[in-house]
Design an enzyme around this catalytic site. Structure first.
Site, PDB file in Angstrom:
ATOM      1  CD  GLU A 154     -13.357  29.656  38.401  1.00  0.00           C
ATOM      2  OE1 GLU A 154     -13.328  30.731  38.819  1.00  0.00           O
ATOM      3  OE2 GLU A 154     -13.498  28.883  39.403  1.00  0.00           O
ATOM      4  NE  ARG A 177      -8.891  23.620  49.617  1.00  0.00           N
ATOM      5  CZ  ARG A 177      -9.272  24.784  48.003  1.00  0.00           C
ATOM      6  NH1 ARG A 177     -10.872  23.476  47.394  1.00  0.00           N
ATOM      7  NH2 ARG A 177      -8.870  25.337  47.569  1.00  0.00           N
ATOM      8  CE  LYS A 207      -7.592  29.828  41.608  1.00  0.00           C
ATOM      9  NZ  LYS A 207      -8.140  28.839  40.644  1.00  0.00           N
TER      10      LYS A 207
END
Ligand code: ATP
Ligand code: MG
Length: 554
Positions: A34, A259, A269
């Protein structure tokens, strides 16, 4: 990654066998960031899995900006993401896409679902929807579920036409209000949101939800394997439902992996952006950041990062890796590959009193003893040298074997010297050290074979260059700064950056270029800063120290 098979590859091996789902097909993956921030070391794990898997099977991997959410995307991030992926050594060829390119197609598939009786327009507000979502023993409810197809079609088209306010109506997939998986309880697949989109502007006022959009994006691109992190596991039934119920050209398979977490940093982020916006760091590429551009500026090599991920492996169990292991991987790479040089961070003058005033000689030294093929260079030597202030003690502590009056040390690659004393200023601070050299010890070995305990580094004061050295430490003082009940900003390390302005480095460094990496003898591995370094302003970042106690278990 390519030589390191993991469970995803075992699945793919099965699928490629005769009769398998992918028999005779090219493996096709995608990396879907993204564009709302810079890539970090966690994304690099996903990159290695996506691009690495394609590479392993002679397949291809697309780069797709996941920009279906109109609020946050930014072109600055898109360009940075591309640059970081190229830097890591991966390429998408001409397969660069924006998810927003498929908005029209997604809309058509939504219409298809309505026409099949598999989606309906719902008028519940978000609050009402929450109230009516039920619990594990009670199904969810929507009074609009049995709205006639024609009515939903009409309302959905009018949603697109902009007839309703934001949030007033939603389109919901008609799946199973009693499902034990709440993602399947008639999930919202479209919402009204009048925010301009960074690419489509005001063309749309309805936007698809991730769970509807992502499988369609994958299918339209012919993706065979949609590899994503573990938090999407419970969304997989919905992913499958979408590809099975709209007439997409293929049915990709979603496989989840754990992850990556790393100690002493944050990997989100949003949190990284906060550090930048609060001025806690100089930018996304601050060398203390776990972003790829920050690590690069610090001195990390693509190989060290890829190697780090490869050795961590891929599994379904979330794990937090010690930051020291990342450093270990860098040290290993730079030990093998970095050019050796001499530089002095806290300089003090060393005067060789018995060395002729106007004489200069040169020594030939190896660039990298680990790699003889990198050749050698000349370094100059004269009466006045710079040495590290801490390599002299007027009154030595116990077990101090470096310079003190009467003691001998070796100046690396040059001569054995004997300390004779020092000069002090009016405050009693040492301003110069005096020594005499052993004329017969050229190259650093004594003629009579007497043992010299310590070797210290030095630079010739006649030819030394001034440099700025930036010494970095961990950005956070604790292992897990982002525990749910704490504020990670409270754990910022106030001493994570020390700038030394008056360092001295050997003359060969005038030829260094930004991002060149060096082992500064005895001091650590350093990288010429990729923003501030130039021929008149030598700036080196310490990437990692020479050693620490860390021993990897892998
Ligand atoms: P963040 O929470 O840092 O914003 P994200 O998952 O929202 O991360 P995306 O841009 O959506 O960021 O991520 C692109 C891809 O990278 C996704 O497939 C995601 O699963 C993967 N990814 C992100 N962070 C990690 C991580 N720490 N470890 C492994 N994969 C990750
Ligand atoms: Mg995301």
């Amino acid at each position: 990654m390519a030589d390191n098979k993991h469970f995803i590859h075992e699945i793919i091996d099965e699928e490629l066998k005769e009769g398998g789902r992918c028999y005779g097909q090219k493996i096709h993956t995608r990396f879907p960031p993204e564009p709302n921030g810079y890539l970090h070391i966690g994304h690099a794990k996903a990159l290695e899995i996506d691009f690495g898997t394609a590479e392993l099977y002679g397949g291809i991997c697309n780069l797709r900006m996941d920009d279906t959410n109109p609020t946050k995307e930014d072109e600055e991030f898109v360009e940075a993401i591309k640059e970081d992926i190229h830097w890591l050594g991966h390429d998408w060829d001409d397969r660069f896409f924006y998810a927003s390119e498929y908005f029209e197609k997604m809309y058509e598939y939504a219409i298809e679902l309505i026409e099949k009786g598999l989606a309906y327009v719902c008028e519940l507000t978000p609050e009402q929807m929450k109230e009516m979502r039920g619990d594990t023993s009670t199904p969810a409810q929507s009074p609009y579920r049995d709205r006639p197809i024609e009515e939903s079609l009409d309302l959905f088209k009018r949603m697109r036409a902009g007839e309703f306010e934001d949030g007033k109506l939603t389109l919901r997939a008609k799946i199973d209000l009693a499902s034990g998986n709440f993602n399947m309880r008639d999930p919202v697949i479209y919402r009204i949101n009048r925010l301009p989109h960074h690419r489509t502007g005001n063309e749309w006022c309805i936007y698809p939800m991730y769970d509807f959009a992502h499988p369609i994006e994958d299918a339209l691109e012919g993706i065979t394997h949609s590899l994503c992190s573990l938090e999407f596991e419970a969304h997989r039934p919905l992913y499958d439902w979408v590809v099975n119920n709209v007439s997409v050209p293929c049915k990709p398979r979603q496989i989840e992996f754990a992850r990556l977490g790393i100690t002493h940093t944050v990997l989100s982020k949003r949190k990284l952006r906060n550090l930048v916006e609060n001025g806690m760091v100089s930018g996304w590429d601050d060398p203390r950041m776990p972003t790829l551009c920050g690590l690069r500026r610090r001195g990390y090599t693509p190989e060290s990062i890829r190697n780090f991920h490869s050795r961590n492996g891929v599994s379904k169990v979330n794990a937090v890796v010690d930051f020291a292991f990342l450093e270990y991987c860098l040290r290993e790479d730079l030990n093998a590959n970095a050019q050796r040089v001499m530089g002095v961070v806290h300089p003090i003058k060393l005067i060789i009193d018995n060395y002729p005033e106007d004489m200069t000689e040169t020594f030939t030294v190896e660039n990298n003893p680990e790699k003889p093929e990198t050749g050698s260079r000349e370094i100059s030597f004269s009466k006045n040298l710079w040495i590290e202030a801490e390599d002299f003690m007027e009154v030595p502590e116990k077990k101090y074997f470096r310079l003190f009056p009467g003691n001998e040390v070796r100046l690396k690659s040059a001569y054995v010297i004997k300390c004779t004393g020092c000069d002090k200023d009016e405050n009693g601070n040492v301003i110069a050290v005096h020594a005499e050299y052993d004329v017969e010890s050229r190259g650093g070995n004594t003629a009579d074979g007497r043992r010299i305990k310590s070797t210290i580094h030095w630079v010739d004061a006649n030819t030394a260059l001034d440099a700025e050295i930036r010494l970095y430490d961990r950005l956070f003082t604790v292992e897990a700064p982002d525990l749910a009940d704490c504020n990670y900003l409270d754990f910022i390390n106030p001493d994570s950056l020390t700038i030394v302005k008056n360092a001295k480095v050997e003359a060969s460094l005038k030829n260094a270029k930004p991002e060149d990496r060096f082992q500064f003898l005895r001091l650590g591995y350093f990288c010429a800063d990729n923003k501030d370094f130039n021929a008149d302003n030598l700036v080196f970042n310490r990437a990692v120290s020479l050693k620490d106690g860390y021993k990897p278990s892998v």
